[in-house]
Motif scaffolding. Structure first.
Motif, PDB file in Angstrom:
ATOM      1  N   THR A 181       0.713  -1.079   0.160  1.00  0.00           N
ATOM      2  CA  THR A 181       0.023   0.148  -0.016  1.00  0.00           C
ATOM      3  C   THR A 181       0.821   1.252   0.033  1.00  0.00           C
ATOM      4  OG1 THR A 181      -0.043  -0.135   2.310  1.00  0.00           O
ATOM      5  CG2 THR A 181      -1.906  -1.133   1.345  1.00  0.00           C
ATOM      6  N   THR A 182       2.205   1.120   0.355  1.00  0.00           N
ATOM      7  CA  THR A 182       2.732   2.468   0.302  1.00  0.00           C
ATOM      8  C   THR A 182       4.348   1.931  -0.134  1.00  0.00           C
ATOM      9  OG1 THR A 182       3.997   1.975   2.530  1.00  0.00           O
ATOM     10  CG2 THR A 182       1.986   3.397   2.432  1.00  0.00           C
ATOM     11  N   MET A 183       5.115   2.863  -0.521  1.00  0.00           N
ATOM     12  CA  MET A 183       6.637   2.607  -0.939  1.00  0.00           C
ATOM     13  C   MET A 183       7.078   1.686   0.265  1.00  0.00           C
ATOM     14  SD  MET A 183       6.470   3.740  -3.916  1.00  0.00           S
ATOM     15  CE  MET A 183       8.115   3.492  -4.508  1.00  0.00           C
ATOM     16  N   VAL A 234       3.873 -17.214  -2.126  1.00  0.00           N
ATOM     17  CA  VAL A 234       3.862 -15.799  -2.091  1.00  0.00           C
ATOM     18  C   VAL A 234       4.418 -14.840  -3.194  1.00  0.00           C
ATOM     19  CG1 VAL A 234       3.717 -13.711  -0.625  1.00  0.00           C
ATOM     20  CG2 VAL A 234       3.420 -15.905   0.513  1.00  0.00           C
ATOM     21  N   GLU A 235       3.560 -13.974  -3.760  1.00  0.00           N
ATOM     22  CA  GLU A 235       3.944 -13.216  -4.916  1.00  0.00           C
ATOM     23  C   GLU A 235       3.147 -11.822  -4.619  1.00  0.00           C
ATOM     24  OE1 GLU A 235       4.425 -15.543  -9.005  1.00  0.00           O
ATOM     25  OE2 GLU A 235       2.419 -15.758  -8.091  1.00  0.00           O
ATOM     26  N   ALA A 236       3.814 -10.734  -4.924  1.00  0.00           N
ATOM     27  CA  ALA A 236       3.742  -9.428  -4.482  1.00  0.00           C
ATOM     28  C   ALA A 236       3.007  -8.353  -5.626  1.00  0.00           C
ATOM     29  CB  ALA A 236       4.948  -8.830  -3.899  1.00  0.00           C
ATOM     30  N   THR A 237       2.284  -7.770  -5.198  1.00  0.00           N
ATOM     31  CA  THR A 237       2.039  -6.476  -5.849  1.00  0.00           C
ATOM     32  C   THR A 237       2.363  -5.229  -5.085  1.00  0.00           C
ATOM     33  OG1 THR A 237      -0.196  -5.782  -5.107  1.00  0.00           O
ATOM     34  CG2 THR A 237      -0.030  -7.649  -6.961  1.00  0.00           C
ATOM     35  N   ILE A 238       2.768  -4.114  -5.721  1.00  0.00           N
ATOM     36  CA  ILE A 238       3.378  -3.183  -5.243  1.00  0.00           C
ATOM     37  C   ILE A 238       2.747  -1.872  -5.683  1.00  0.00           C
ATOM     38  CG2 ILE A 238       5.666  -4.084  -4.538  1.00  0.00           C
ATOM     39  CD1 ILE A 238       6.921  -2.623  -6.808  1.00  0.00           C
ATOM     40  N   PRO A 266      -4.740   4.830  -2.366  1.00  0.00           N
ATOM     41  CA  PRO A 266      -5.355   6.084  -2.588  1.00  0.00           C
ATOM     42  C   PRO A 266      -5.376   6.800  -0.885  1.00  0.00           C
ATOM     43  CG  PRO A 266      -7.087   4.452  -2.815  1.00  0.00           C
ATOM     44  CD  PRO A 266      -5.748   3.928  -3.073  1.00  0.00           C
ATOM     45  N   CYS A 267      -5.645   5.972   0.160  1.00  0.00           N
ATOM     46  CA  CYS A 267      -5.437   6.577   1.331  1.00  0.00           C
ATOM     47  C   CYS A 267      -3.836   7.149   1.698  1.00  0.00           C
ATOM     48  CB  CYS A 267      -6.028   5.479   2.547  1.00  0.00           C
ATOM     49  SG  CYS A 267      -7.793   5.405   2.217  1.00  0.00           S
ATOM     50  N   ASP A 268      -3.066   6.623   0.941  1.00  0.00           N
ATOM     51  CA  ASP A 268      -1.586   6.879   1.368  1.00  0.00           C
ATOM     52  C   ASP A 268      -0.955   7.925   0.318  1.00  0.00           C
ATOM     53  OD1 ASP A 268      -1.031   5.353   3.799  1.00  0.00           O
ATOM     54  OD2 ASP A 268      -1.521   3.740   2.456  1.00  0.00           O
ATOM     55  N   ALA A 269      -1.796   8.306  -0.631  1.00  0.00           N
ATOM     56  CA  ALA A 269      -1.624   9.149  -1.732  1.00  0.00           C
ATOM     57  C   ALA A 269      -0.782  10.319  -1.301  1.00  0.00           C
ATOM     58  CB  ALA A 269      -2.561   9.724  -2.567  1.00  0.00           C
ATOM     59  N   ASP A 270      -0.914  10.981   0.035  1.00  0.00           N
ATOM     60  CA  ASP A 270      -0.366  12.162   0.765  1.00  0.00           C
ATOM     61  C   ASP A 270       1.256  11.596   1.033  1.00  0.00           C
ATOM     62  OD1 ASP A 270      -1.262  10.424   2.737  1.00  0.00           O
ATOM     63  OD2 ASP A 270      -0.922  12.110   4.087  1.00  0.00           O
ATOM     64  N   SER A 271       1.434  10.544   1.045  1.00  0.00           N
ATOM     65  CA  SER A 271       3.005  10.141   0.997  1.00  0.00           C
ATOM     66  C   SER A 271       3.814  10.240   0.051  1.00  0.00           C
ATOM     67  CB  SER A 271       3.098   8.589   1.425  1.00  0.00           C
ATOM     68  OG  SER A 271       2.647   7.733   0.430  1.00  0.00           O
TER      69      SER A 271
END
Ligand SMILES: [Zn+2]
Length: 266
Positions: free
Chosen positions: A38-40, A56-60, A64-69
């Motif tokens: 959800t964040t960097m 396990v595989e990942a998406t990065i 939107p709730c962390d868009a201010d980061s």
């Protein structure tokens, strides 16, 4: 064979017992778990988890709730280099969220515009990398579809934790996108979602936990975990009048076709 297509394994709630959670998922028959960032900062952690567990595989991506980061487009270069990792199989979760209040320093209008900017930059990166996207929507369905549908043909999106109607889902599926159902479909007040899950074409939907949130019945209210996707699968199989094995295999195949690097498949 069973796949949890949306698990927040990097959540603080899993920090103390992740090996046990993976063990229970294996016992429940899961062969694949998509760990969603959800964040960097989260991006590094989900890649680390994917490196640790073979299934396990990942998406990065930036939620939107962390868009201010993120302030400007420079995060895209960082995301691009992280996405080179062979276990990154999608960009997400990304999207729009009009439910939560804007963070300090943003008017509602400016916050919506910033979310749209962050989303669009990531859609562009996904198309460039030939990766599909995991989409978050909360009270933003019309704006989200307006922003995503022009990318149809260049990328596919999964409208995760889908809670809409079949009438809303089918046009998305016709353009190559997917919906995915969480444990909400098992809730007693889940009639609309149950009707929708019944009406979907066999290859138009996937299943997920969205853990640690949204545990299906009979675990509603507890911490959710990937093993519980088996409860949702059993419920949806019953709804659709098919065997659990058939539903699990079909939704896993749909996930297999969706979460992959298209350029290595040519
Ligand atoms: Zn999520």
């Amino acid at each position: 064979m069973l796949t949890d297509t949306h698990a927040h394994l990097a959540s603080k709630q899993f920090i103390n017992d992740l090996p046990a959670i993976i063990a229970r998922a294996r016992e429940a028959g899961l062969t694949r778990i998509i760990c969603v960032g959800t964040t960097m900062e989260d991006a590094r952690r989900v890649i680390e988890i994917a490196e640790t567990y073979p299934e396990v595989e990942a998406t990065i991506g930036v939620h939107p709730c962390d868009a201010d980061s993120v302030k400007d487009e420079s995060f895209i270069d960082e995301l691009r280099s992280l996405a080179e990792h062979p276990k990154v199989v999608g960009i997400g979760e990304i999207g729009l969220d009009y439910y939560h209040q804007p963070p300090e320093g943003f008017t509602l209008e400016a916050w919506k515009a910033h979310q749209a900017f962050v989303l669009n930059a990531q859609l562009g990166l996904a198309a460039e990398l030939k990766l599909n996207v995991v989409l978050h929507n909360r009270e933003s369905f019309d704006d989200l579809t307006a922003q995503v549908l022009p990318w149809s043909g260049k990328l596919r999106g999964v409208f995760h934790c889908f809670t809409g109607t079949a009438e809303q889902a089918l046009p998305l599926i016709q353009q190559g996108h997917l919906v995915s159902f969480t444990g909400i479909v098992t809730f007693k007040n889940g009639q609309i979602i149950q009707d929708c899950a019944k009406a979907m074409p066999d290859d138009g939907f996937m299943l997920e936990t969205d853990c640690p949130y949204l545990a299906p019945m009979p675990h509603r209210g507890q911490r959710n975990e990937p093993a519980y996707v088996a409860k949702t699968a059993a419920f949806v199989a019953n709804l659709r009048g098919v065997s659990l094995e058939a539903l699990a295999a079909r939704t896993s195949e749909t996930a297999h076709m969706f979460f992959r690097r298209l350029k290595t498949q040519d």
